[in-house]
Design a protein around this motif. Sequence first.
Motif, PDB file in Angstrom:
ATOM      1  N   THR A  72       0.843  -1.193   0.000  1.00 40.01           N
ATOM      2  CA  THR A  72       0.000   0.000   0.000  1.00 40.01           C
ATOM      3  C   THR A  72       0.879   1.244   0.000  1.00 40.01           C
ATOM      4  O   THR A  72       1.866   1.311   0.731  1.00 40.01           O
ATOM      5  N   GLU A  73       0.514   2.238  -0.811  1.00 38.71           N
ATOM      6  CA  GLU A  73       1.236   3.509  -0.826  1.00 38.71           C
ATOM      7  C   GLU A  73       0.704   4.404   0.282  1.00 38.71           C
ATOM      8  O   GLU A  73      -0.511   4.591   0.406  1.00 38.71           O
ATOM      9  N   ILE A  74       1.608   4.958   1.092  1.00 33.25           N
ATOM     10  CA  ILE A  74       1.240   5.883   2.170  1.00 33.25           C
ATOM     11  C   ILE A  74       2.013   7.180   1.963  1.00 33.25           C
ATOM     12  O   ILE A  74       3.222   7.154   1.726  1.00 33.25           O
ATOM     13  N   THR A  75       1.320   8.307   2.067  1.00 32.42           N
ATOM     14  CA  THR A  75       1.936   9.624   1.943  1.00 32.42           C
ATOM     15  C   THR A  75       1.941  10.291   3.314  1.00 32.42           C
ATOM     16  O   THR A  75       0.910  10.348   3.981  1.00 32.42           O
ATOM     17  N   VAL A  76       3.131  10.763   3.723  1.00 30.28           N
ATOM     18  CA  VAL A  76       3.281  11.519   4.968  1.00 30.28           C
ATOM     19  C   VAL A  76       3.546  12.962   4.566  1.00 30.28           C
ATOM     20  O   VAL A  76       4.458  13.231   3.788  1.00 30.28           O
ATOM     21  N   GLU A  77       2.747  13.878   5.099  1.00 28.35           N
ATOM     22  CA  GLU A  77       2.919  15.287   4.763  1.00 28.35           C
ATOM     23  C   GLU A  77       3.078  16.090   6.048  1.00 28.35           C
ATOM     24  O   GLU A  77       2.333  15.889   7.009  1.00 28.35           O
ATOM     25  N   VAL A  85      11.525  10.539   8.499  1.00 26.59           N
ATOM     26  CA  VAL A  85      12.118   9.198   8.471  1.00 26.59           C
ATOM     27  C   VAL A  85      11.070   8.204   8.958  1.00 26.59           C
ATOM     28  O   VAL A  85      10.456   8.401  10.003  1.00 26.59           O
ATOM     29  N   VAL A  86      10.880   7.114   8.180  1.00 31.33           N
ATOM     30  CA  VAL A  86       9.964   6.034   8.559  1.00 31.33           C
ATOM     31  C   VAL A  86      10.823   4.815   8.892  1.00 31.33           C
ATOM     32  O   VAL A  86      11.595   4.345   8.058  1.00 31.33           O
ATOM     33  N   ALA A 101      11.924   4.353   4.731  1.00 33.62           N
ATOM     34  CA  ALA A 101      11.978   5.474   3.795  1.00 33.62           C
ATOM     35  C   ALA A 101      12.397   6.722   4.553  1.00 33.62           C
ATOM     36  O   ALA A 101      12.162   6.839   5.751  1.00 33.62           O
ATOM     37  N   GLN A 102      13.035   7.660   3.829  1.00 33.17           N
ATOM     38  CA  GLN A 102      13.384   8.938   4.435  1.00 33.17           C
ATOM     39  C   GLN A 102      13.511  10.006   3.359  1.00 33.17           C
ATOM     40  O   GLN A 102      13.869   9.713   2.221  1.00 33.17           O
ATOM     41  N   SER A 103      13.188  11.231   3.752  1.00 33.58           N
ATOM     42  CA  SER A 103      13.324  12.346   2.825  1.00 33.58           C
ATOM     43  C   SER A 103      14.787  12.763   2.788  1.00 33.58           C
ATOM     44  O   SER A 103      15.562  12.448   3.682  1.00 33.58           O
ATOM     45  N   ILE A 104      15.147  13.468   1.736  1.00 32.55           N
ATOM     46  CA  ILE A 104      16.529  13.918   1.574  1.00 32.55           C
ATOM     47  C   ILE A 104      16.622  15.329   2.141  1.00 32.55           C
ATOM     48  O   ILE A 104      15.963  16.240   1.653  1.00 32.55           O
ATOM     49  N   GLY A 105      17.420  15.470   3.182  1.00 30.91           N
ATOM     50  CA  GLY A 105      17.592  16.777   3.807  1.00 30.91           C
ATOM     51  C   GLY A 105      16.354  17.256   4.531  1.00 30.91           C
ATOM     52  O   GLY A 105      15.417  16.498   4.771  1.00 30.91           O
ATOM     53  N   MET A 106      16.378  18.551   4.875  1.00 28.19           N
ATOM     54  CA  MET A 106      15.269  19.148   5.617  1.00 28.19           C
ATOM     55  C   MET A 106      14.421  20.042   4.737  1.00 28.19           C
ATOM     56  O   MET A 106      13.676  20.869   5.234  1.00 28.19           O
ATOM     57  N   ASN A 107      14.523  19.905   3.436  1.00 26.58           N
ATOM     58  CA  ASN A 107      13.807  20.796   2.531  1.00 26.58           C
ATOM     59  C   ASN A 107      12.552  20.178   1.949  1.00 26.58           C
ATOM     60  O   ASN A 107      12.072  20.606   0.921  1.00 26.58           O
ATOM     61  N   SER A 108      12.035  19.161   2.576  1.00 22.24           N
ATOM     62  CA  SER A 108      10.855  18.482   2.048  1.00 22.24           C
ATOM     63  C   SER A 108       9.719  18.573   3.055  1.00 22.24           C
ATOM     64  O   SER A 108       9.939  18.646   4.253  1.00 22.24           O
ATOM     65  N   LYS A 126       7.621   3.685  13.016  1.00 19.42           N
ATOM     66  CA  LYS A 126       7.853   4.936  13.735  1.00 19.42           C
ATOM     67  C   LYS A 126       8.147   6.005  12.687  1.00 19.42           C
ATOM     68  O   LYS A 126       9.026   5.834  11.849  1.00 19.42           O
ATOM     69  N   VAL A 127       7.414   7.115  12.732  1.00 19.29           N
ATOM     70  CA  VAL A 127       7.623   8.223  11.809  1.00 19.29           C
ATOM     71  C   VAL A 127       8.176   9.392  12.621  1.00 19.29           C
ATOM     72  O   VAL A 127       7.554   9.841  13.584  1.00 19.29           O
ATOM     73  N   THR A 128       9.376   9.880  12.231  1.00 15.82           N
ATOM     74  CA  THR A 128      10.023  10.993  12.914  1.00 15.82           C
ATOM     75  C   THR A 128      10.167  12.141  11.933  1.00 15.82           C
ATOM     76  O   THR A 128      10.688  11.955  10.835  1.00 15.82           O
ATOM     77  N   ALA A 129       9.708  13.326  12.329  1.00 16.09           N
ATOM     78  CA  ALA A 129       9.853  14.532  11.505  1.00 16.09           C
ATOM     79  C   ALA A 129      10.632  15.561  12.320  1.00 16.09           C
ATOM     80  O   ALA A 129      10.233  15.908  13.431  1.00 16.09           O
ATOM     81  N   THR A 130      11.757  16.039  11.759  1.00 17.74           N
ATOM     82  CA  THR A 130      12.604  17.028  12.419  1.00 17.74           C
ATOM     83  C   THR A 130      12.661  18.277  11.546  1.00 17.74           C
ATOM     84  O   THR A 130      13.096  18.204  10.394  1.00 17.74           O
ATOM     85  N   ASP A 131      12.232  19.421  12.092  1.00 22.22           N
ATOM     86  CA  ASP A 131      12.258  20.652  11.302  1.00 22.22           C
ATOM     87  C   ASP A 131      13.606  21.349  11.441  1.00 22.22           C
ATOM     88  O   ASP A 131      14.490  20.882  12.169  1.00 22.22           O
ATOM     89  N   VAL A 132      13.788  22.482  10.745  1.00 27.96           N
ATOM     90  CA  VAL A 132      15.086  23.159  10.714  1.00 27.96           C
ATOM     91  C   VAL A 132      15.493  23.722  12.072  1.00 27.96           C
ATOM     92  O   VAL A 132      16.677  23.910  12.330  1.00 27.96           O
ATOM     93  N   GLU A 133      14.542  23.970  12.966  1.00 24.84           N
ATOM     94  CA  GLU A 133      14.874  24.448  14.316  1.00 24.84           C
ATOM     95  C   GLU A 133      15.251  23.306  15.248  1.00 24.84           C
ATOM     96  O   GLU A 133      15.619  23.531  16.388  1.00 24.84           O
ATOM     97  N   GLY A 134      15.113  22.072  14.785  1.00 25.55           N
ATOM     98  CA  GLY A 134      15.434  20.914  15.618  1.00 25.55           C
ATOM     99  C   GLY A 134      14.247  20.380  16.396  1.00 25.55           C
ATOM    100  O   GLY A 134      14.393  19.474  17.218  1.00 25.55           O
ATOM    101  N   ASP A 135      13.047  20.927  16.165  1.00 29.16           N
ATOM    102  CA  ASP A 135      11.848  20.426  16.828  1.00 29.16           C
ATOM    103  C   ASP A 135      11.471  19.088  16.198  1.00 29.16           C
ATOM    104  O   ASP A 135      11.488  18.937  14.983  1.00 29.16           O
ATOM    105  N   VAL A 136      11.130  18.107  17.038  1.00 27.56           N
ATOM    106  CA  VAL A 136      10.889  16.738  16.573  1.00 27.56           C
ATOM    107  C   VAL A 136       9.471  16.299  16.913  1.00 27.56           C
ATOM    108  O   VAL A 136       9.008  16.487  18.031  1.00 27.56           O
TER     109      VAL A 136
END
Length: 174
Positions: A72-77, A85-86, A101-108, A126-136
């Motif tokens: 199944t295809e899953i989209t994380v936005e 990172v999944v 799966a993981q995005s490339i860099g912090m620009n996505s 486990k899905v981890t999202a880290t923004d440019v300020e380091g908030d997770v």
Amino acid sequence: MEANQNYRIGITAFHYLMDEDGENDSFPAESAEVQSSEKYLPKVSFPELFYTPQPVKDGKNGMKIFNIKGKTEITVESDVKAKIVVTRMDIDKGVHGAVLAQSIGMNSDILVFYTPEDFDGVLNLKVTATDVEGDVTVDYLGLRLDNVSLLITLDSDSFRADCNTGTFSATCVR
């Protein structure tokens, strides 16, 4: 501590004098207090994640559940640019295959991945999202694979089955 509050910090320095024998023979001398400039602290904001298809929320533990029937295809936005990172929870961190799966860099702000096909029953991600300020932000997804055929039992007198051919008939079912 609330965001956007004004804080002043006073710093006092103590000086000690050492003589030739390395012993501290003096009393502490206090310097003038220094005050920091007034500044508002930034409000902390964590990335908010959205999924397509939408998961079912498990009320007991807050895990998001996906009932799937194969790959199944899953989209994380994310609502902000972040590194997403999944990770599979059944494989130790750092072992090959743990990161699904993981995005490339912090620009996505979007990541698309396919569910793995090498499990039966239940797999937690486990899905981890880290923004440019380091908030997770961390989300846990539960994949529930429905790959077992339903078992139907016929135990009423109205069902007749032929043991040699496997055919059956049903009559007078109410």
